[in-house]
Write a protein that holds these residues in place. Sequence first.
Motif, short mmCIF file in Angstrom:
data_model
loop_
_atom_site.label_atom_id
_atom_site.label_comp_id
_atom_site.label_asym_id
_atom_site.label_seq_id
_atom_site.Cartn_x
_atom_site.Cartn_y
_atom_site.Cartn_z
N ASP A 107 0.85 -1.19 0.00
CA ASP A 107 0.00 0.00 0.00
C ASP A 107 0.89 1.25 0.00
O ASP A 107 2.13 1.15 -0.04
CB ASP A 107 -0.99 -0.04 1.17
N ASN A 109 1.83 3.11 2.23
CA ASN A 109 2.73 3.18 3.38
C ASN A 109 3.77 2.07 3.37
O ASN A 109 4.49 1.88 4.35
CB ASN A 109 1.91 3.12 4.68
N LYS A 111 3.15 -1.16 3.27
CA LYS A 111 2.68 -2.33 4.00
C LYS A 111 2.14 -3.38 3.02
O LYS A 111 1.36 -3.07 2.13
CB LYS A 111 1.56 -1.97 4.98
N ASP A 117 -1.67 -3.58 9.44
CA ASP A 117 -1.97 -2.19 9.12
C ASP A 117 -2.09 -1.93 7.61
O ASP A 117 -2.25 -0.79 7.19
CB ASP A 117 -0.90 -1.27 9.70
N CYS A 118 -2.00 -2.97 6.81
CA CYS A 118 -2.12 -2.82 5.36
C CYS A 118 -3.52 -2.29 5.03
O CYS A 118 -4.52 -2.76 5.55
CB CYS A 118 -1.88 -4.16 4.66
N LYS A 119 -3.58 -1.32 4.15
CA LYS A 119 -4.84 -0.65 3.80
C LYS A 119 -5.54 -1.32 2.63
O LYS A 119 -4.93 -2.02 1.84
CB LYS A 119 -4.56 0.82 3.43
#
Length: 139
Positions: A107, A109, A111, A117-119
Amino acid sequence: MADVTWVIHGVFDTEDYLKERGNENCEYMCNFHTHGLNEYNDQRELCIVLNLPQSVAAGLLNAMGLRVAEGETVFTEGIRNDILSNEMDVQLLSFDNDPTLYVILPDANGKLPSDPDCKEPYKFQYEYAKLISEDEGYV
């Protein structure tokens, strides 16, 4: 430069396919994959499962394919940071008896889906890759 003999197919009408298999995140998923890349150094075919703009998905798959065709590398399962220009980690994932290598993208960020915390939509890539891996002939 190497002669290019692979093609990239995009499968866009995935909503019914996914809903029939219990996937509620249909709008995020797509299927861009190569055919013929396996003729270079036994490279597995590559597949991106995110609904990206066609030019982005094709650009990434062609850039990876050219690296293989020119003898620079053969992509195998694992984490690599030399695929995207921003050097974020990309996971190359395979499943038993599947000739395809799934290109799992981070993602914004950085991740991957393995990170809690992956979106969205990136966090759904494992689920969709597994679905199409289990369906012989879909890729």
